[in-house]
Design a protein around this motif. Structure first.
Motif, PDB file in Angstrom:
ATOM      1  N   LEU A   1       7.258  18.401 -11.619  1.00 19.14           N
ATOM      2  CA  LEU A   1       6.083  17.534 -11.638  1.00 19.14           C
ATOM      3  C   LEU A   1       6.426  16.061 -11.392  1.00 19.14           C
ATOM      4  CD1 LEU A   1       4.021  19.057 -14.589  1.00 19.14           C
ATOM      5  CD2 LEU A   1       3.643  19.323 -12.128  1.00 19.14           C
ATOM      6  N   LYS A   2       7.585  15.792 -10.807  1.00 13.84           N
ATOM      7  CA  LYS A   2       7.875  14.417 -10.399  1.00 13.84           C
ATOM      8  C   LYS A   2       7.316  14.241  -8.995  1.00 13.84           C
ATOM      9  CE  LYS A   2      11.363  10.814 -10.175  1.00 13.84           C
ATOM     10  NZ  LYS A   2      12.794  10.442 -10.314  1.00 13.84           N
ATOM     11  N   LEU A   3       6.110  13.673  -8.913  1.00  9.54           N
ATOM     12  CA  LEU A   3       5.379  13.565  -7.653  1.00  9.54           C
ATOM     13  C   LEU A   3       5.049  12.115  -7.363  1.00  9.54           C
ATOM     14  CD1 LEU A   3       2.803  16.428  -8.360  1.00  9.54           C
ATOM     15  CD2 LEU A   3       5.018  16.661  -7.214  1.00  9.54           C
ATOM     16  N   SER A   4       4.785  11.831  -6.105  1.00 10.42           N
ATOM     17  CA  SER A   4       4.321  10.499  -5.733  1.00 10.42           C
ATOM     18  C   SER A   4       2.859  10.346  -6.120  1.00 10.42           C
ATOM     19  CB  SER A   4       4.492  10.284  -4.228  1.00 10.42           C
ATOM     20  OG  SER A   4       3.599  11.117  -3.508  1.00 10.42           O
ATOM     21  N   VAL A   5       2.395   9.117  -6.125  1.00  9.33           N
ATOM     22  CA  VAL A   5       0.981   8.865  -6.450  1.00  9.33           C
ATOM     23  C   VAL A   5       0.082   9.629  -5.481  1.00  9.33           C
ATOM     24  CG1 VAL A   5      -0.823   7.091  -6.517  1.00  9.33           C
ATOM     25  CG2 VAL A   5       1.440   6.613  -7.489  1.00  9.33           C
ATOM     26  N   GLY A   6       0.434   9.611  -4.203  1.00 11.96           N
ATOM     27  CA  GLY A   6      -0.354  10.346  -3.207  1.00 11.96           C
ATOM     28  C   GLY A   6      -0.358  11.837  -3.459  1.00 11.96           C
ATOM     29  N   GLU A   7       0.788  12.387  -3.883  1.00 10.24           N
ATOM     30  CA  GLU A   7       0.870  13.821  -4.171  1.00 10.24           C
ATOM     31  C   GLU A   7       0.093  14.179  -5.431  1.00 10.24           C
ATOM     32  OE1 GLU A   7       5.231  14.966  -2.262  1.00 10.24           O
ATOM     33  OE2 GLU A   7       5.115  14.126  -4.295  1.00 10.24           O
TER      34      GLU A   7
ATOM     35  N   MET B   1       0.887  27.246 -11.267  1.00  8.15           N
ATOM     36  CA  MET B   1       0.559  27.455  -9.853  1.00  8.15           C
ATOM     37  C   MET B   1       1.345  26.482  -8.984  1.00  8.15           C
ATOM     38  SD  MET B   1      -1.328  29.257  -7.701  1.00  8.15           S
ATOM     39  CE  MET B   1      -2.854  29.851  -8.440  1.00  8.15           C
ATOM     40  N   HIS B   2       1.428  25.223  -9.422  1.00  3.92           N
ATOM     41  CA  HIS B   2       2.180  24.215  -8.674  1.00  3.92           C
ATOM     42  C   HIS B   2       3.660  24.584  -8.609  1.00  3.92           C
ATOM     43  CE1 HIS B   2       4.347  20.408  -8.018  1.00  3.92           C
ATOM     44  NE2 HIS B   2       3.284  20.064  -7.319  1.00  3.92           N
ATOM     45  N   ALA B   3       4.228  25.048  -9.730  1.00  4.02           N
ATOM     46  CA  ALA B   3       5.641  25.421  -9.765  1.00  4.02           C
ATOM     47  C   ALA B   3       5.931  26.649  -8.912  1.00  4.02           C
ATOM     48  CB  ALA B   3       6.072  25.673 -11.207  1.00  4.02           C
ATOM     49  N   SER B   4       4.907  27.493  -8.689  1.00  4.71           N
ATOM     50  CA  SER B   4       5.119  28.730  -7.922  1.00  4.71           C
ATOM     51  C   SER B   4       5.302  28.490  -6.437  1.00  4.71           C
ATOM     52  CB  SER B   4       3.935  29.677  -8.132  1.00  4.71           C
ATOM     53  OG  SER B   4       2.789  29.221  -7.412  1.00  4.71           O
ATOM     54  N   GLY B   5       4.882  27.319  -5.955  1.00  6.02           N
ATOM     55  CA  GLY B   5       4.965  27.040  -4.528  1.00  6.02           C
ATOM     56  C   GLY B   5       3.648  27.242  -3.812  1.00  6.02           C
TER      57      GLY B   5
ATOM     58  N   TYR C   1       0.845  -1.205   0.000  1.00  5.99           N
ATOM     59  CA  TYR C   1       0.000   0.000   0.000  1.00  5.99           C
ATOM     60  C   TYR C   1       0.881   1.256   0.000  1.00  5.99           C
ATOM     61  CZ  TYR C   1      -2.980   3.748   1.811  1.00  5.99           C
ATOM     62  OH  TYR C   1      -3.631   4.958   1.988  1.00  5.99           O
ATOM     63  N   PHE C   2       1.847   1.298   0.924  1.00  2.00           N
ATOM     64  CA  PHE C   2       2.701   2.479   1.042  1.00  2.00           C
ATOM     65  C   PHE C   2       3.666   2.588  -0.134  1.00  2.00           C
ATOM     66  CE2 PHE C   2       1.439   1.520   5.456  1.00  2.00           C
ATOM     67  CZ  PHE C   2       0.815   2.726   5.752  1.00  2.00           C
ATOM     68  N   ALA C   3       4.042   1.453  -0.725  1.00  2.78           N
ATOM     69  CA  ALA C   3       4.912   1.482  -1.901  1.00  2.78           C
ATOM     70  C   ALA C   3       4.191   2.130  -3.080  1.00  2.78           C
ATOM     71  CB  ALA C   3       5.357   0.067  -2.258  1.00  2.78           C
ATOM     72  N   ILE C   4       2.915   1.795  -3.255  1.00  3.65           N
ATOM     73  CA  ILE C   4       2.121   2.400  -4.332  1.00  3.65           C
ATOM     74  C   ILE C   4       1.915   3.883  -4.057  1.00  3.65           C
ATOM     75  CG2 ILE C   4      -0.127   2.414  -5.460  1.00  3.65           C
ATOM     76  CD1 ILE C   4      -0.276  -0.603  -4.946  1.00  3.65           C
ATOM     77  N   ARG C   5       1.550   4.217  -2.831  1.00  8.49           N
ATOM     78  CA  ARG C   5       1.293   5.620  -2.469  1.00  8.49           C
ATOM     79  C   ARG C   5       2.517   6.496  -2.684  1.00  8.49           C
ATOM     80  NH1 ARG C   5       0.960   7.227   3.687  1.00  8.49           N
ATOM     81  NH2 ARG C   5       3.214   7.140   3.282  1.00  8.49           N
ATOM     82  N   ASP C   6       3.700   5.959  -2.400  1.00  3.92           N
ATOM     83  CA  ASP C   6       4.924   6.756  -2.452  1.00  3.92           C
ATOM     84  C   ASP C   6       5.681   6.631  -3.782  1.00  3.92           C
ATOM     85  OD1 ASP C   6       4.380   7.530   0.149  1.00  3.92           O
ATOM     86  OD2 ASP C   6       5.579   5.916   1.028  1.00  3.92           O
ATOM     87  N   PHE C   7       5.142   5.861  -4.726  1.00  4.53           N
ATOM     88  CA  PHE C   7       5.801   5.709  -6.020  1.00  4.53           C
ATOM     89  C   PHE C   7       5.755   7.026  -6.786  1.00  4.53           C
ATOM     90  CE2 PHE C   7       5.524   4.813 -10.607  1.00  4.53           C
ATOM     91  CZ  PHE C   7       6.751   4.167 -10.780  1.00  4.53           C
ATOM     92  N   GLU C   8       6.908   7.475  -7.286  1.00  3.43           N
ATOM     93  CA  GLU C   8       7.005   8.770  -7.956  1.00  3.43           C
ATOM     94  C   GLU C   8       7.079   8.626  -9.474  1.00  3.43           C
ATOM     95  OE1 GLU C   8      10.348  10.840  -6.356  1.00  3.43           O
ATOM     96  OE2 GLU C   8       9.281  11.444  -4.533  1.00  3.43           O
ATOM     97  N   PHE C   9       6.433   9.551 -10.151  1.00  4.52           N
ATOM     98  CA  PHE C   9       6.535   9.631 -11.603  1.00  4.52           C
ATOM     99  C   PHE C   9       6.214  11.063 -12.031  1.00  4.52           C
ATOM    100  CE2 PHE C   9       2.129   8.752 -10.746  1.00  4.52           C
ATOM    101  CZ  PHE C   9       1.420   9.449 -11.708  1.00  4.52           C
ATOM    102  N   GLY C  10       6.616  11.419 -13.248  1.00  6.52           N
ATOM    103  CA  GLY C  10       6.382  12.762 -13.758  1.00  6.52           C
ATOM    104  C   GLY C  10       7.666  13.396 -14.265  1.00  6.52           C
ATOM    105  N   TYR C  11       7.536  14.589 -14.835  1.00  8.07           N
ATOM    106  CA  TYR C  11       8.662  15.286 -15.464  1.00  8.07           C
ATOM    107  C   TYR C  11       9.306  16.238 -14.463  1.00  8.07           C
ATOM    108  CZ  TYR C  11      11.284  17.558 -19.223  1.00  8.07           C
ATOM    109  OH  TYR C  11      12.280  18.037 -20.032  1.00  8.07           O
TER     110      TYR C  11
END
Length: 452
Positions: free
Chosen positions: A78-84, A250-254, A63-73
């Motif tokens: 935009l490299k975020l975990s699944v939860g993010e 907006m995400h990149a701005s913080g 469960y936590f492995a899936i939640r914390d798996f990161e992907f994105g550019y």
């Protein structure tokens, strides 16, 4: 002798009455929204139980492995975990609908009149401030936990409606609209709190660049009849990519990216007639607001919020020892106190004070115990509370886990107390609902709504 409930349908005029009935058209529209949210609330209950079960099972690591798996550019931040992705991306859809709904209420709904808007809006602020005060008082001697002061301020309308469905409550339309307005205003206040108090290392350059696609989105949305012509239903194909650019900047701005959702919702035009009421679109010619709501509400209710809840609600209970440790943490105590006590006190006190200071009268169909019941039900907080928790304390930390338990415990206790209060009044609510269906002249509008 105890005073009997007044007969249904004897409410005074809306000008000098608190929580009187609104217009019939608005009641139908709100009831349709609440019906969809009820289904979403039941789905939330299911995914929450699944998340808790998985997080405390022998295969919890998966469960936590899936939640914390990161992907994105990564170059675009935009490299975020699944939860993010669920919290930053999917919840933006939820807040987009929140912004759109609030605009419709204040531009063309019954809340366009200050006399009708002031009570639920003020009650929402009271329902935010008092829980925060409760939390701060409990955590005053624990500076490292004060950051979570906003966690118990939100109301989860979907969960609250699921409670009403489970207990088979016949809550009158006036109280349902009051509850929805409270929840929507709560969400708006919460997003303002997130923007001003939970935004760190703000990059002004990205924030300024974000204004350009936002302005383009607003221009195209406002000019949609001329720009899109007869194919207004295709407008979202053009506006959606622009909205995604706004979200990305907006995400990149913080600043938390869900703020973009509210801003975009405010940009969608809401049409109204000369008398101020919303224009009712023809089935074959929906307005842009109706197109977006039709497209995105099922996505928000059926996918975005449940996925966010699934990846946020999973917390390791830690057995008896872990539960005892959580119960003594000021974070847990502050959240439970804020939801169970702060919410109803804030809503009840604000509503009572406004009613008395403006020399208004509570609608004769209702009693103050009904406002108390709604206030207690508003203590069912979940989605936004979990979001603020993740912004307050890092995922996986002790305080973050204890806060999740506090949110779940406070919501459960509030649901139980609300069930007791509202079930006691359910027979009276049923009489009001029956009265609201009577249409003696068969003109399609129930008698109690005539002239509203």
């Amino acid at each position: 002798m105890a005073k009997e409930d007044p007969p249904a349908g004897t409410g005074a005029g809306p000008g000098n009455t608190t929580l009187s009935r609104g217009s019939y058209g608005e009641t139908l529209r709100i009831n349709e929204i609440l019906r969809k949210e009820t289904v979403g609330g039941i789905l939330l209950l299911i995914v929450t139980v699944l998340a808790l079960a998985w997080a405390n099972s022998p295969v919890a690591d998966s469960y936590f492995a899936i939640r914390d798996f990161e992907f994105g550019y990564e170059p675009w931040h935009l490299k975020l975990s699944v939860g993010e992705w669920a919290a930053d991306g999917l919840l933006a859809i939820f807040f987009f609908l929140t912004g759109l709904e609030l605009k419709r209420e204040f531009i063309a709904g019954d809340l366009r009149r200050i006399s009708r808007a002031i009570v639920p809006v003020a009650a929402a602020f009271g329902g935010v401030m008092v829980p925060a005060i409760f939390y701060v008082i409990v955590n005053l001697t624990s500076p490292e936990t004060l950051r979570g002061w906003a966690i118990p301020t939100a109301t989860d309308i979907a969960f609250a409606l699921a409670v009403l469905a489970v207990i088979s409550s016949h809550l009158p339309s006036a109280l349902r609209i009051f509850l929805l307005t409270l929840a929507v205003m709560d969400d708006l206040i919460a997003i303002a709190i997130i923007a001003f108090f939970y935004s760190e290392d703000v990059e002004l350059v990205y924030l300024l660049w974000m204004l350009l696609p936002l302005a383009l989105f607003a221009f195209l949305a406002q000019k949609n009849p001329k720009f899109f012509g007869k194919r207004i239903s295709a407008a979202w194909f053009i506006l959606l990519p622009i909205g995604m650019v706004v979200w990305g900047l907006m995400h990149a701005s913080g600043v938390h990216s869900t703020v973009a959702g509210v801003l975009l919702g405010f940009m969608i035009p809401v049409l109204r007639r000369k008398d101020g009421r919303a224009v009712t679109p023809r089935p074959n010619k929906p307005g842009l607001a109706e197109v977006f709501e039709h497209r995105f509400r099922p996505l928000s209710t059926g996918i975005a919020i449940p996925l966010f809840a699934f990846f946020s609600a999973g917390v390791v209970l830690g057995g008896v020892e872990g539960m005892i440790k959580a119960a003594t943490d000021p974070v847990t105590i502050g959240i439970v106190a804020g939801l169970v006590l702060g919410k109803p006190i804030g809503i009840m006190a604000t509503t009572w004070t406004l009613t008395k200071t403006t020399r208004a009268n509570l609608d004769p169909n209702l009693k103050w115990v009904d406002i108390l019941g709604v206030g207690v039900l508003a203590g069912v907080g979940f989605t936004v509370s979990l979001l603020v928790n993740d912004l307050s304390f890092a995922q996986g930390t002790e305080h973050n886990n204890h806060a999740k338990l506090g949110i779940l415990a406070g919501s459960l206790i509030s649901a139980i107390f609300a069930t007791i209060i509202l079930r006691i009044r359910n027979r009276h609510y049923r009489r009001i609902q029956e009265e609201e269906k009577v249409d003696s002249d068969e003109d399609g509008i129930p008698d109690v709504y005539e002239g509203r």
